[in-house]
Design a protein around this motif. Sequence first.
Motif, PDB file in Angstrom:
ATOM      1  N   GLU A 241       2.019 -20.716  -1.075  1.00 10.13           N
ATOM      2  CA  GLU A 241       2.896 -19.995  -1.990  1.00 10.13           C
ATOM      3  C   GLU A 241       3.103 -20.797  -3.285  1.00 10.13           C
ATOM      4  O   GLU A 241       3.465 -21.974  -3.265  1.00 10.13           O
ATOM      5  N   ASN A 283       1.265  -9.655  -6.367  1.00  4.82           N
ATOM      6  CA  ASN A 283       1.426 -11.103  -6.149  1.00  4.82           C
ATOM      7  C   ASN A 283       0.737 -11.673  -4.911  1.00  4.82           C
ATOM      8  O   ASN A 283      -0.471 -11.654  -4.798  1.00  4.82           O
ATOM      9  N   THR A 284       1.574 -12.182  -3.975  1.00  6.17           N
ATOM     10  CA  THR A 284       1.044 -12.834  -2.770  1.00  6.17           C
ATOM     11  C   THR A 284       0.049 -11.934  -2.044  1.00  6.17           C
ATOM     12  O   THR A 284      -1.009 -12.381  -1.602  1.00  6.17           O
ATOM     13  N   HIS A 330       2.993 -15.848   9.220  1.00  6.65           N
ATOM     14  CA  HIS A 330       3.802 -15.868   8.000  1.00  6.65           C
ATOM     15  C   HIS A 330       5.280 -15.825   8.399  1.00  6.65           C
ATOM     16  O   HIS A 330       5.683 -14.967   9.201  1.00  6.65           O
ATOM     17  N   TYR A 332       8.025 -14.652   7.318  1.00  8.57           N
ATOM     18  CA  TYR A 332       8.958 -13.679   6.752  1.00  8.57           C
ATOM     19  C   TYR A 332       8.771 -12.339   7.465  1.00  8.57           C
ATOM     20  O   TYR A 332       7.925 -12.208   8.355  1.00  8.57           O
ATOM     21  N   TRP A 337       5.327  -6.534   2.043  1.00  4.70           N
ATOM     22  CA  TRP A 337       3.992  -6.250   1.505  1.00  4.70           C
ATOM     23  C   TRP A 337       3.163  -5.395   2.475  1.00  4.70           C
ATOM     24  O   TRP A 337       1.944  -5.383   2.408  1.00  4.70           O
ATOM     25  N   ARG A 339       2.344  -5.892   5.408  1.00  4.79           N
ATOM     26  CA  ARG A 339       1.344  -6.672   6.150  1.00  4.79           C
ATOM     27  C   ARG A 339       1.121  -6.138   7.557  1.00  4.79           C
ATOM     28  O   ARG A 339      -0.010  -5.979   8.009  1.00  4.79           O
ATOM     29  N   LEU A 394       5.545 -20.233   2.671  1.00  6.41           N
ATOM     30  CA  LEU A 394       6.672 -19.520   2.058  1.00  6.41           C
ATOM     31  C   LEU A 394       7.708 -20.427   1.375  1.00  6.41           C
ATOM     32  O   LEU A 394       8.367 -20.008   0.418  1.00  6.41           O
ATOM     33  N   HIS A 397       8.735 -20.938  -2.585  1.00  9.56           N
ATOM     34  CA  HIS A 397       8.902 -19.625  -3.236  1.00  9.56           C
ATOM     35  C   HIS A 397      10.031 -19.695  -4.257  1.00  9.56           C
ATOM     36  O   HIS A 397      11.052 -20.325  -4.013  1.00  9.56           O
ATOM     37  N   ASP A 457      -1.463 -19.036  -4.323  1.00 12.65           N
ATOM     38  CA  ASP A 457      -1.586 -17.585  -4.522  1.00 12.65           C
ATOM     39  C   ASP A 457      -1.400 -17.191  -5.984  1.00 12.65           C
ATOM     40  O   ASP A 457      -2.083 -16.310  -6.491  1.00 12.65           O
TER      41      ASP A 457
HETATM   42  C1  GP9 Z   1       6.801 -12.652   1.138  1.00  6.95           C
HETATM   43  C2  GP9 Z   1       6.036 -13.702   0.430  1.00  6.95           C
HETATM   44  C3  GP9 Z   1       6.389 -13.800  -1.033  1.00  6.95           C
HETATM   45  O1  GP9 Z   1       6.309 -12.295   2.390  1.00  6.95           O
HETATM   46  O2  GP9 Z   1       4.706 -13.620   0.702  1.00  6.95           O
HETATM   47  O3  GP9 Z   1       5.770 -12.870  -1.842  1.00  6.95           O
HETATM   48  P1  GP9 Z   1       5.780 -12.981  -3.450  1.00  6.95           P
HETATM   49  O4  GP9 Z   1       7.191 -12.681  -3.892  1.00  6.95           O
HETATM   50  O5  GP9 Z   1       5.389 -14.369  -3.839  1.00  6.95           O
HETATM   51  O6  GP9 Z   1       4.787 -11.998  -3.896  1.00  6.95           O
END
Ligand code: GP9
Length: 613
Positions: A241, A283-284, A330, A332, A337, A339, A394, A397, A457
């Motif tokens: 991250e 993003n990620t 992961h 979270y 997202w 996932r 994570l 972040h 990322d």
């Molecule tokens: C959340 C983490 C953060 O699951 O992957 O995502 P981001 O805010 O960096 O896109």
Amino acid sequence: MDNGNKKVQKFFDITAVMVVFMAVKFVVYYYLIEWSVYSFVYTVISIAITLGLYYSLGNSRMKHKKLIFGLVYIGFSIFMFADVMYFNYYNQTVSIEQFWQLGNVAKVPESFVATLIPLSVFILLDIPIVLHKFGKMAKECTHIDEIKPRAGTVRVAAVIVLLLIAAMNPLKNPGIAKITRDEFFINHINDIIINTVGKLANEDLSRDEVLRIVQANTTSGVAHDLSGIAKGRNVIIIQIEAMQNFVIGRSYNGVELTPNLNRLISSESLYFDNFYTNVGKGNTADAEFSMLNSLYPGTDRECYTLYETNTFRGLPWLLKKEGYSTTAFHGYDGSFWNRENAYPYQGIDEFYSIEDLNDDDIIGLGISDKSVFRQAADILEKKDGKFFSFLVTLTNHHPYNMDEALCEVPVKEEDEGSKFASYIQTVRYTDDAIGQFIEDLKEKGLYDNSIIVMYGDHHGLNKDMDDNDIYMTRFLGKEYRYEDMFNIPLIINIPRSGINRTVSTVGGQIDILPTLANLLGIELDKRYICGQDIVNVEEGLVAFSAYIEDGSFITDGAIYEMSREQIYENGRAWEPGSGRELDARDYVRYYERTAALKEASRQLLKQNMIPAL
Ligand code: GP9
Ligand code: MN
């Protein structure tokens, strides 16, 4: 009512006072989304449009006009507020395509608060004054019998038609193109047209055409240096991250920021120092998707949602075919997202998210990197046979808040309280977590027979936020530019290989799959791959999609920034590092290549054209 109150009310009844407050609203807006010489013009146009609506609606016989105007005025003021926040983060205003992100914002409240700009309150300050004045005018007007029926409606319609014509810019006038891009009302109307009627009118390309475009625009060389060097090994991918490349090999106040990554780089590894993020608004998730599939993400939202159930033939599928098991970790929510829904279609069979892991140690959004790595090592130890393991960290972040007891870097007085200072603490923490994970792998006998890929990322320190440019320019000893912000590390650690090399060809997440496939000795059908093997290719090229204007790219020796009005000639090119201005005309062929590859990726995904393996 006492005298003082009356005076205040009289003051706010003055039309000029209302217009001044409106002017402040728009000046602050344009200031926060980048002030330019044209911003005065935009301010005047915006005020004219607002007053046009104000008077034509106020002087009409329309029913509920107070309510309608109130909703419209509050609505677009909130939109303006959202625009400046979004711009602060993404360097772009909000598109209707991004409404979905509202849900995600609620899930990262700390980041949301950290993105607020105090000055933006002036965008909302005029609302009570304008609505109060409008109410008075509307009341007076309803008693005037002379107003022609429908006169106001005709005027409102005239304002809207004029706006539509300006937004569509049928004669493609470059001056109007600028206004279309930057003036608040016209920009958003234009955006709505593009994303509705415009998208419907977009033609789909045939499969043959798409595959031809991919092949014509990727340079798949014939060299196979290092081919098969990691054949049959476990594949461990760590997406880190917000890990930027500037921390690699650097010390701050006498403390090495990434001692563990540095040690890996100087052991048996390939290190790519000209590696860049190619994420879009996802993003990620975009970094993951691009790495797994070697496709460009969309500019609007994450592919995990848009193309959740498509067929893919990315890295997990390729490895499954070779007999690997596939697992992701992961710390979270599994739903973030999308996932948990998307991973099975990506070929990832087992996914451990916060719901499945022990949440014994929480930092920021979720389980700490150290805890997730520890638990992952225990799970991997029990795997039968070869495994593909994908770990998404994570702790590093935004906004990088962490218990003081865990902060190991002594901060200089000049950096105290900055995002930069917080960032280097969480970077150091994550580096430590990776070091501990490597030790665990060694202890469990998993290290020697693995290939370990690590990359960032996306950026952690946006050059346009939190005064990051000031702190970063001081730290780097040179101006903090896009090439620094987008530069992430890629490290491929291959124990017992005897290889230690720095590769400086430009690359991005899009290139990881073909690069890795070569090292693993896996056959790839290049017709569905938009990246290239950057160990073997002679020239690198990566397109950017977010935080800088779409159409921008980087290649060896040059970075190009597209103009806001999307006109290539109005963009600029410079040499990464030195910042020396280059002639953008010399690089137009790279722009054409990236545009073609992005379109090919979009078509492949939109039409679900990738056949299963
Ligand atoms: C959340 C983490 C953060 O699951 O992957 O995502 P981001 O805010 O960096 O896109
Ligand atoms: Mn991220």
